[in-house]
Design an enzyme around this catalytic site. Structure first.
Site, PDB file in Angstrom:
ATOM      1  N   LEU A   1       1.042  -1.447  -0.216  1.00 60.67           N
ATOM      2  CA  LEU A   1      -0.261   0.038  -0.028  1.00 60.67           C
ATOM      3  C   LEU A   1       1.158   1.332  -0.385  1.00 60.67           C
ATOM      4  O   LEU A   1       0.387   2.190  -0.885  1.00 60.67           O
ATOM      5  CB  LEU A   1      -0.715   0.251   1.705  1.00 60.67           C
ATOM      6  CG  LEU A   1      -2.176  -1.186   1.547  1.00 60.67           C
ATOM      7  CD1 LEU A   1      -2.700  -0.609   2.435  1.00 60.67           C
ATOM      8  CD2 LEU A   1      -3.296  -0.622  -0.047  1.00 60.67           C
ATOM      9  N   GLY A   2       1.915   1.494   0.572  1.00 56.43           N
ATOM     10  CA  GLY A   2       2.533   2.083   0.631  1.00 56.43           C
ATOM     11  C   GLY A   2       3.572   2.422   1.865  1.00 56.43           C
ATOM     12  O   GLY A   2       3.982   0.591   2.444  1.00 56.43           O
TER      13      GLY A   2
ATOM     14  N   GLY B   1       6.081   4.322   5.144  1.00 57.49           N
ATOM     15  CA  GLY B   1       6.436   6.308   6.103  1.00 57.49           C
ATOM     16  C   GLY B   1       7.562   6.124   6.566  1.00 57.49           C
ATOM     17  O   GLY B   1       8.146   4.576   6.720  1.00 57.49           O
TER      18      GLY B   1
ATOM     19  N   GLY C   1       6.982   2.644   8.475  1.00 61.13           N
ATOM     20  CA  GLY C   1       7.693   0.848   8.336  1.00 61.13           C
ATOM     21  C   GLY C   1       6.473   0.897   7.354  1.00 61.13           C
ATOM     22  O   GLY C   1       6.292   1.912   6.589  1.00 61.13           O
TER      23      GLY C   1
ATOM     24  N   VAL D   1       4.107  -0.498   4.184  1.00 58.43           N
ATOM     25  CA  VAL D   1       2.152  -1.023   5.009  1.00 58.43           C
ATOM     26  C   VAL D   1       1.805  -1.580   3.455  1.00 58.43           C
ATOM     27  O   VAL D   1       1.557  -1.629   2.622  1.00 58.43           O
ATOM     28  CB  VAL D   1       1.543   0.004   4.681  1.00 58.43           C
ATOM     29  CG1 VAL D   1      -0.358  -0.010   4.998  1.00 58.43           C
ATOM     30  CG2 VAL D   1       2.190   1.282   5.490  1.00 58.43           C
TER      31      VAL D   1
ATOM     32  N   LYS E   1       1.156  -3.637   8.933  1.00 57.98           N
ATOM     33  CA  LYS E   1       2.740  -2.711   8.924  1.00 57.98           C
ATOM     34  C   LYS E   1       3.198  -3.783   9.529  1.00 57.98           C
ATOM     35  O   LYS E   1       3.131  -4.370  10.695  1.00 57.98           O
ATOM     36  CB  LYS E   1       2.483  -1.463   9.887  1.00 57.98           C
ATOM     37  CG  LYS E   1       1.675  -0.911   8.865  1.00 57.98           C
ATOM     38  CD  LYS E   1       1.350   0.684  10.320  1.00 57.98           C
ATOM     39  CE  LYS E   1       0.565   1.784   9.572  1.00 57.98           C
ATOM     40  NZ  LYS E   1       0.554   3.095  10.011  1.00 57.98           N
TER      41      LYS E   1
ATOM     42  N   ASP F   1      -0.196  12.512  16.596  1.00 60.09           N
ATOM     43  CA  ASP F   1       0.451  12.586  14.993  1.00 60.09           C
ATOM     44  C   ASP F   1      -1.028  12.913  14.126  1.00 60.09           C
ATOM     45  O   ASP F   1      -1.256  12.586  13.092  1.00 60.09           O
ATOM     46  CB  ASP F   1       1.553  11.322  14.836  1.00 60.09           C
ATOM     47  CG  ASP F   1       1.878  11.734  12.953  1.00 60.09           C
ATOM     48  OD1 ASP F   1       1.923  13.335  12.414  1.00 60.09           O
ATOM     49  OD2 ASP F   1       2.007  10.916  11.699  1.00 60.09           O
TER      50      ASP F   1
END
Length: 845
Positions: free
Chosen positions: A75-76, A78, A81, A83, A100, A192
């Site tokens: 998925l991506g 950041g 970590g 995903v 994750k 966050d």
């Protein structure tokens, strides 16, 4: 409803239902969350085990199995970590999740803490928080956790693309704030909050991502803990972080959501950068940014909204709102065009808001002022009267001071002295006996002070009612009424309060019609003297609702209470103890009738209003949390219900002591839930403890003592201890019939339980006779919306079937099925269970 009812639907032998709670309104459990100081979890070891820099992360190949899930894509990535998208692959059911993966660790202690804190975050259940679903260790050594996979777009992008109105944008933000406030109640913070962590799904519902994840890291990985563009000043300065930090970020999110273009709300490109210099932190919020907002209305409206945002984003945490709830309430006031607390506009500003909100009313008021000014001169002569009123007020204050002194003397010499073992022959004098003896001296001691005597009779009436002696309580309050009638002691408002208390005493004696008639008279007079929705009018309405509740008229109570709650919202008593109590009772009764949507809404409102109350009113918050436990119990989630109720019991014991009535009530409720969860030994121990204290302090004449006898009898029968159970049932039943009569609901419930015990003992003829009598009385006395007659018929059917009379048993099952279908609907689990039992009976030879 105040006692356990044996549930023959769940188990034809002897089982228990969660349909009826034990001692009334229910509050919360000692979970691991309560062992953490505010923000302690956020600095905990979970992400010290989880967080890892992207450069060191090991990518997993497609098809990798992680627990029950199989990786199907990435998925991506950041600062936290990589995903992955994964789907459930164990054949149980179809489900996609976001997983994750983080750096492997061989530290056993960290992995243990990871498992513990993963469980804490998994219990963070809220409709606007993406849930942590699962987690564990891969064979490669990497730790992983599965989150709810949300299909949606960032909140700021969604607001821009849909060209939402300012009201719609703020309503989205209020969903986020509700989620954050919910977590703050459980001592969790996010750290966050930014647009990238808030998604809006296809239904227009907000989901807050990565709760509790972004802040759980080591100091040497702090650059991954927050996005600098959204960080609070205290985060950048590496100071202690708490709920005000989340509030700051919510303020920044408000500015982003209000922006009229998506480009101005995307500072996330710098989210992974490190800010080591606290002085480089950007200003809290630049007022010039408000020029990029969507149309929020007039310049004045913009200034008000900016004032709200600037307070939430204040540089110093103590200059912000007291809580996220207060922040949300100020936003709601802005939307309702009421004065906002953050904007210091004074009286002129308040008048402007009133004009904006109701212009026609404002015009009328202006005309009235003109008329008033023209007539001021005609009333100047009243200045002399005002001087007389001041003199009378001084005299009244002097009388009240003398009254207070006399009452204090009475308490010390007549009431408290009787508890002194060196002055009284009896060393075991109960509170009730001390009150009774003290009440006999009032008229003689204060024969020349009727005001003092009347006040004491009133106080003693409420005290005697509190210890369960309604008859003597009524005698005391009637003496107070007589003294007031003779000497006009109380003012109009006090006199109405006195009559409301009189009605409460009548209700406790089951004289419900008399109590309702008295309260209706009080309400009529309150409206005439003080106006509609005055405090006295609202208190009379509250009293009416309470009488309907005591009279076991749940539908009438819900209707009356719904009207009361609407009136309270806009009254001077909004946010009062009466308001919160009404919400909690509403949720309690709605849940018992299976109306969970209404129950959820009422208890959510009660928790929201009560979370910021001072310690002296903490009992209101605990009562609301106890109803939360009831809702879990009604839904069959006994693990959650037990956990919540354990905390309520622990907190009440900590504050009041083990043998205080409110602690006993909480433990009694805990025992009932444990009984539902089939943890009979602990339930029996708690029921015995509660019964022992109540029997000694209140006696068999008190309803609570008889409830405890019934509850202990039921849990004993569930364990097969039938002889001892019978002794408790018989003792309670004999007392109930003498005190309440054969047709009272509590007597019928106890008779039903006793019949079940007789059936278990093989005394079928006795059991059937008692069950038939119970059913007949219930059908004759209870309204059509009550479920109890159906449950009583199920018990009768079991006994008939056990004796071999299948035709008669099938007939009773049929009657029960039709009534419960009418009360709960065809899809209710109890209705379906009766269908199953009837089918099983048809197969019986």
């Amino acid at each position: 409803m105040t006692r356990q009812l044996a549930d023959d639907i769940g188990n034809p032998g002897c089982s228990v239902t969660s349909l009826f709670a034990n001692d009334g309104v229910a509050g919360m459990n000692p979970s691991p969350l309560d062992l953490l100081e505010p923000g302690a979890l956020m600095g905990g070891p979970l992400m010290r085990s989880l967080a890892v820099q992207i450069e060191r992360a090991e990518r997993l190949p497609l098809g990798t199995r992680l627990g029950p899930f199989r990786v199907i894509g990435e998925l991506g990535k950041g600062g936290m970590g990589i995903v992955y998208r994964a789907e459930r692959d164990d054949g149980a059911f179809s489900q996609q999740v976001a997983i994750k993966c983080v750096q492997r660790t061989d530290d056993v202690r960290r992995e243990t803490l990871f498992l513990r804190e993963r469980q804490i975050l998994a219990e963070l259940r809220h409709p606007h928080i993406a849930r942590l679903l699962d987690g564990g260790r891969h064979e490669s050594g990497q730790l992983w956790f599965a989150m709810e996979c949300i299909e949606g777009e960032r909140i700021d992008v969604h607001a821009f693309r849909q060209q939402l109105s300012v009201r719609s944008r703020i309503e989205l933000l209020l969903q986020v704030m509700d989620a954050v406030s919910f977590a703050h109640q459980r001592l969790l913070i996010h750290r966050d909050i930014k647009p990238a962590n808030v998604l809006v799904d296809s239904d227009g519902s907000v989901k807050l991502l990565d709760f509790g994840i972004a802040s759980l890291i080591d100091d040497d990985a702090r650059e991954h803990a927050y996005s600098p563009a959204w960080a609070s000043p205290e985060q950048v300065r590496h100071e202690e972080i708490g709920p005000p930090s989340d509030q700051y970020q919510l303020g920044r999110l408000l500015g982003a959501v209000l922006a009229c273009s998506s480009s101005s709300t995307n500072p996330d490109s710098a989210a992974s950068a490190t800010l080591t210099d606290a002085g480089s932190h950007r200003p809290a919020y630049d007022p010039k940014d408000a020029q990029r907002w969507c149309d929020v209305g007039s310049k004045q409206r913009q200034r008000e909204l900016l004032a709200i945002l600037m307070r939430a984003c204040a540089e110093q945490a103590d200059a912000r709102y007291g809580s996220v709830v207060e922040f949300a309430q100020d936003l709601q006031r802005w939307m309702d065009r009421r004065p906002v607390h953050a904007y210091k506009g004074g009286l002129r500003y308040a008048l402007q808001c009133a004009v904006r909100r109701q212009p026609l009313t404002a015009i009328s008021a202006s005309l009235a002022i003109v008329v008033l000014i023209g007539t001021v001169a005609a009333f100047s002569w009243r200045l002399a009267q005002e001087r007389d009123l001041a003199r009378l007020a001084a005299e009244r204050a002097e009388r009240e001071a003398a009254t207070a002194t006399a009452i204090n003397q009475f308490l010390n010499e007549d009431l408290l002295q009787r508890a002194n073992p060196y002055q009284e022959a009896r060393r075991d004098l109960t509170v009730r006996e001390a009150l009774e003896q003290a009440s006999l001296t009032v008229d003689e001691r204060f024969a020349d002070q009727p005001a003092v005597a009347a006040s004491l009779h009133w106080t003693l009436a409420n005290s005697l009612l509190g210890v369960g002696d309604a008859a003597r309580a009524e005698s005391q309050i009637e003496q107070a009424l007589a003294l007031d009638q003779a000497a006009a002691i109380f003012d109009s408002e006090q006199r109405l309060e006195l009559r409301i208390d009189h009605a409460a005493i009548q209700s406790e004696q089951t004289r419900f019609d008399a109590a309702l008639s008295l309260l209706e008279d009080v309400q009529s007079e309150a409206k005439r003297v003080f106006g509609h929705d005055s405090p006295s009018d609202l208190r009379a309405s509250f009293g009416i609702a309470q009488v309907l509740l005591n009279a076991n008229r749940p539908e009438a109570f819900l209707n009356a209470n719904q009207d009361l709650l609407k009136r309270l919202e806009d009254s001077p008593l909004a946010l009062s103890a009466m308001h919160i109590s009404s919400l909690t009772a509403d949720a309690d009764i709605a849940a018992r009738l299976g109306r969970f949507e209404r129950a959820d809404a009422s208890i959510a409102r009660a928790l929201s209003l009560s979370q910021s109350l001072p310690p002296r009113q903490q009992h209101l918050y605990l009562s609301a949390l106890q109803v939360s436990a009831l809702l879990s119990r009604q839904r069959g989630d006994f693990v959650q219900a037990v956990a919540l109720q354990r905390q309520v019991s622990a907190l009440r014991e900590l504050r009041f002591g083990r043998q205080h009535p409110v602690t006993l009530q909480a433990n009694n409720e805990l025992a009932s839930i444990l009984q539902d969860a089939k943890q009979y030994e602990e339930a029996e121990r708690l029921f015995r403890e509660v019964l022992g204290v109540r029997d000694q302090s209140l006696g068999l004449g008190n309803t609570l003592t008889r409830n405890s006898l019934n509850n202990l009898g039921l849990v004993l029968s569930l364990q097969g201890k039938l002889d001892e159970a019978g002794l408790h049932y018989r003792r309670a039943l004999e007392a109930e019939r003498t005190l309440l009569g054969d047709d009272a609901l509590d007597v019928l419930i106890l008779a039903h339980n006793f019949a079940g015990l007789l059936r278990a003992q093989g005394k079928l003829d006795e059991a059937i006779a008692m069950a038939r009598d119970t059913v007949a009385r219930a059908e004759r006395t209870l309204s059509a919306d009550r479920a109890e007659p159906a449950l009583f018929r199920v018990g009768l059917a079991h006994s008939l079937l056990k004796r071999g009379d299948r035709a008669a048993a099938l007939e009773q099952y049929g009657f029960a099925h039709r009534r419960l279908s009418r009360v709960y609907g065809d899809d209710n689990p109890k209705v379906k269970r009766i269908e199953e039992m009837r089918a099983e009976a048809l197969k019986t030879p």
